[in-house]
Design a protein around this motif. Sequence first.
Motif, PDB file in Angstrom:
ATOM      1  N   MET A 192     -10.505  12.808 -10.961  1.00 52.98           N
ATOM      2  CA  MET A 192      -9.187  12.329 -10.566  1.00 52.98           C
ATOM      3  C   MET A 192      -9.162  10.815 -10.752  1.00 52.98           C
ATOM      4  N   ARG A 193      -8.111  10.347 -11.395  1.00 51.78           N
ATOM      5  CA  ARG A 193      -7.999   8.904 -11.636  1.00 51.78           C
ATOM      6  C   ARG A 193      -7.845   8.140 -10.321  1.00 51.78           C
ATOM      7  N   ALA A 194      -8.270   6.905 -10.326  1.00 48.09           N
ATOM      8  CA  ALA A 194      -8.290   6.073  -9.113  1.00 48.09           C
ATOM      9  C   ALA A 194      -6.909   5.917  -8.492  1.00 48.09           C
ATOM     10  N   SER A 195      -5.878   5.749  -9.308  1.00 51.86           N
ATOM     11  CA  SER A 195      -4.524   5.564  -8.761  1.00 51.86           C
ATOM     12  C   SER A 195      -4.047   6.800  -8.015  1.00 51.86           C
ATOM     13  N   LEU A 196      -4.394   7.982  -8.516  1.00 43.28           N
ATOM     14  CA  LEU A 196      -4.014   9.222  -7.833  1.00 43.28           C
ATOM     15  C   LEU A 196      -4.821   9.380  -6.548  1.00 43.28           C
ATOM     16  N   ARG A 197      -6.101   9.044  -6.603  1.00 50.42           N
ATOM     17  CA  ARG A 197      -6.954   9.107  -5.413  1.00 50.42           C
ATOM     18  C   ARG A 197      -6.371   8.233  -4.303  1.00 50.42           C
ATOM     19  N   HIS A 198      -5.977   7.027  -4.675  1.00 55.44           N
ATOM     20  CA  HIS A 198      -5.393   6.089  -3.711  1.00 55.44           C
ATOM     21  C   HIS A 198      -4.103   6.655  -3.119  1.00 55.44           C
ATOM     22  N   LYS A 199      -3.261   7.212  -3.960  1.00 55.48           N
ATOM     23  CA  LYS A 199      -1.989   7.769  -3.501  1.00 55.48           C
ATOM     24  C   LYS A 199      -2.209   8.954  -2.561  1.00 55.48           C
ATOM     25  N   VAL A 200      -3.135   9.829  -2.895  1.00 55.79           N
ATOM     26  CA  VAL A 200      -3.433  10.998  -2.060  1.00 55.79           C
ATOM     27  C   VAL A 200      -3.867  10.545  -0.667  1.00 55.79           C
ATOM     28  N   ILE A 201      -4.783   9.596  -0.606  1.00 56.04           N
ATOM     29  CA  ILE A 201      -5.278   9.103   0.679  1.00 56.04           C
ATOM     30  C   ILE A 201      -4.150   8.435   1.465  1.00 56.04           C
ATOM     31  N   GLU A 202      -3.354   7.621   0.795  1.00 50.64           N
ATOM     32  CA  GLU A 202      -2.248   6.928   1.456  1.00 50.64           C
ATOM     33  C   GLU A 202      -1.233   7.919   2.042  1.00 50.64           C
ATOM     34  N   VAL A 203      -0.832   8.905   1.254  1.00 54.91           N
ATOM     35  CA  VAL A 203       0.139   9.897   1.727  1.00 54.91           C
ATOM     36  C   VAL A 203      -0.432  10.701   2.891  1.00 54.91           C
ATOM     37  N   CYS A 204      -1.667  11.113   2.788  1.00 53.05           N
ATOM     38  CA  CYS A 204      -2.300  11.887   3.860  1.00 53.05           C
ATOM     39  C   CYS A 204      -2.379  11.076   5.154  1.00 53.05           C
ATOM     40  N   ARG A 205      -2.753   9.818   5.043  1.00 59.74           N
ATOM     41  CA  ARG A 205      -2.833   8.965   6.239  1.00 59.74           C
ATOM     42  C   ARG A 205      -1.465   8.775   6.885  1.00 59.74           C
ATOM     43  N   LYS A 206      -0.429   8.618   6.070  1.00 54.16           N
ATOM     44  CA  LYS A 206       0.930   8.489   6.613  1.00 54.16           C
ATOM     45  C   LYS A 206       1.359   9.777   7.315  1.00 54.16           C
ATOM     46  N   LYS A 207       1.054  10.911   6.715  1.00 56.32           N
ATOM     47  CA  LYS A 207       1.409  12.201   7.337  1.00 56.32           C
ATOM     48  C   LYS A 207       0.690  12.357   8.673  1.00 56.32           C
ATOM     49  N   ILE A 208      -0.581  12.005   8.719  1.00 56.25           N
ATOM     50  CA  ILE A 208      -1.356  12.099   9.963  1.00 56.25           C
ATOM     51  C   ILE A 208      -0.760  11.165  11.012  1.00 56.25           C
ATOM     52  N   ALA A 209      -0.391   9.961  10.605  1.00 58.49           N
ATOM     53  CA  ALA A 209       0.172   8.980  11.544  1.00 58.49           C
ATOM     54  C   ALA A 209       1.489   9.468  12.144  1.00 58.49           C
ATOM     55  N   THR A 210       2.290  10.158  11.356  1.00 59.63           N
ATOM     56  CA  THR A 210       3.600  10.593  11.852  1.00 59.63           C
ATOM     57  C   THR A 210       3.597  11.976  12.480  1.00 59.63           C
ATOM     58  N   LYS A 211       2.708  12.860  11.999  1.00 62.82           N
ATOM     59  CA  LYS A 211       2.758  14.255  12.459  1.00 62.82           C
ATOM     60  C   LYS A 211       1.520  14.710  13.230  1.00 62.82           C
ATOM     61  N   GLY A 212       0.488  13.877  13.273  1.00 56.67           N
ATOM     62  CA  GLY A 212      -0.707  14.229  14.018  1.00 56.67           C
ATOM     63  C   GLY A 212      -1.863  14.708  13.162  1.00 56.67           C
ATOM     64  N   GLU A 213      -3.010  14.800  13.788  1.00 54.19           N
ATOM     65  CA  GLU A 213      -4.278  15.135  13.121  1.00 54.19           C
ATOM     66  C   GLU A 213      -4.291  16.490  12.420  1.00 54.19           C
ATOM     67  N   ASN A 214      -3.480  17.423  12.892  1.00 50.35           N
ATOM     68  CA  ASN A 214      -3.539  18.776  12.340  1.00 50.35           C
ATOM     69  C   ASN A 214      -2.484  19.053  11.279  1.00 50.35           C
ATOM     70  N   VAL A 215      -1.857  18.016  10.749  1.00 43.77           N
ATOM     71  CA  VAL A 215      -0.813  18.210   9.738  1.00 43.77           C
ATOM     72  C   VAL A 215      -1.430  18.730   8.434  1.00 43.77           C
ATOM     73  N   ASN A 216      -0.704  19.642   7.817  1.00 45.86           N
ATOM     74  CA  ASN A 216      -1.109  20.201   6.528  1.00 45.86           C
ATOM     75  C   ASN A 216      -0.300  19.552   5.411  1.00 45.86           C
ATOM     76  N   VAL A 217      -0.892  19.497   4.214  1.00 43.46           N
ATOM     77  CA  VAL A 217      -0.194  18.998   3.033  1.00 43.46           C
ATOM     78  C   VAL A 217      -0.473  19.947   1.864  1.00 43.46           C
ATOM     79  N   SER A 218       0.391  19.888   0.874  1.00 42.22           N
ATOM     80  CA  SER A 218       0.123  20.522  -0.405  1.00 42.22           C
ATOM     81  C   SER A 218       0.104  19.416  -1.446  1.00 42.22           C
TER      82      SER A 218
END
Length: 73
Positions: A1-27
């Motif tokens: 996985m390219r670095a820019s996608l890796r960064h985006k995945v981590i950023e989006v996941c962290r935002k989801k966790i911050a807003t919806k909690g530790e148990n939030v799921n993503v696709s």
Amino acid sequence: MRASLRHKVIEVCRKKIATKGENVNVSFYAFFANKNDDPILLMEAATWWIQTHQLDHFVKAKDVIALVESEAA
């Protein structure tokens, strides 16, 4: 996985966790706008998610972060 996608995945996941909690799921669709403006990047994410790791449609965001970070090391 390219670095820019890796960064985006981590950023989006962290935002989801911050807003919806530790148990939030993503696709993998969570990393893209509803408009398919980068089909090559979308296929890269889909291949990583479905073929490489055989993940379910929805996965805990914290697990996705751990997986991405372990591959970057």
